[in-house]
Design a protein around this motif. Structure first.
Motif: not given
Length: 268
Positions: A7-18, A62-65, A139-143
């Motif tokens: 989940s933290l990795g997904y956050i990093i992807v989100f922040l790096l994209s920004q 990355l198959r987060a969802y 979807e990516g974290i909670t689910g």
């Protein structure tokens, strides 16, 4: 603990994209002595839209969802939708009024005001922002955590805390955490992000409308004054918040988790 690290990795992807999509905006600020506010606002909106699209695509890769399953209308419990929308609006209203009591600094007010006066800005914060956030946090974290065996409430609280922290802006953090809990509960009840994305979009568009209506005077407007003073505001917070809690509690007790949320493939 491995599932939480993902989940933290997904956050990093989100922040790096920004960060990546903000490069043109940063270069423009460095090269423009006059500021050129209109161009700056356009570049900011484009950065938000670009980072949202990039994040959605990267997390899908990355198959987060699974996008098809996340937005599958057949997997959504539409029977609960009306009550969930009412609960969400009541809860978000209570949280917004409570935020006025805290008087936390709003570091992004000028940016939000500028974006709300621009068509592309409204699209960025009104549609793309809520869409990527619901896909990521719900979807990516909670689910994903629930499908990997995490306790439902731990998954909701964990993603909501991340949702608040990522916003960064002090004035938004408490609202985002409470809002994340409300949207996370509705996501669990309905089984997809279709409804939570719709609620999130509606919430952001209401905020945009508020900024459009009051313009530069928005920082002078207090919801506490609008509802008739601090006593009335406290009554509204108590009534709206309690109603939201009782509605969601009843729906959760009667229905618990929709099968679609459990039976989707678990990403690794």
């Amino acid at each position: 603990m491995r599932k939480y690290y993902y989940s933290l990795g997904y956050i990093i992807v989100f922040l790096l994209s920004q960060a990546l999509c903000s490069i043109p905006l940063i270069l423009h600020k460095e090269q423009s002595a006059l500021g050129e506010k209109d161009m700056e606002t356009t570049l900011l909106a484009a950065a938000l839209i670009g980072s949202s699209i990039l994040t959605i695509l990267l997390l899908a890769a990355l198959r987060a969802y699974h996008l098809g399953e996340a937005f599958n209308p057949r997997a959504t419990n539409w029977r609960m939708a009306p009550m969930c929308v009412i609960a969400a609006l009541l809860g978000l209203a209570a949280t917004t009024i409570a935020n006025d009591f805290l008087q936390l600094p709003d570091n992004l007010e000028d940016q939000f005001l500028a974006l709300s006066q621009s068509s592309i800005g409204v699209v960025a914060i009104g549609f793309f922002g809520p869409l990527v956030e619901e896909l990521l946090f719900r979807e990516g974290i909670t689910g994903r955590l629930i499908r990997q065996g995490s306790n439902t409430w731990i998954a909701i609280l964990y993603s909501s805390l991340l949702f608040g922290i990522v916003h960064g802006n002090p004035a938004q953090v408490p609202f985002a955490i409470i809002g994340g809990i409300i949207l996370g509960t509705i996501y669990v009840l309905t089984g997809s992000v279709l409804l939570t994305a719709g609620i999130h979009i509606l919430n952001n568009l209401i905020s945009v409308g508020f900024y459009m209506a009051f313009g530069s005077r928005v920082n002078e407007v207090s919801l506490i004054d609008i509802v008739g003073g601090r006593t009335n505001a406290l009554v509204c917070i108590l009534l709206f918040g309690t109603a939201c809690f009782l509605i969601l509690r009843r729906l959760y007790k009667e229905n618990h988790l929709p099968p679609s949320l459990h039976h989707r493939p678990i990403t690794q």
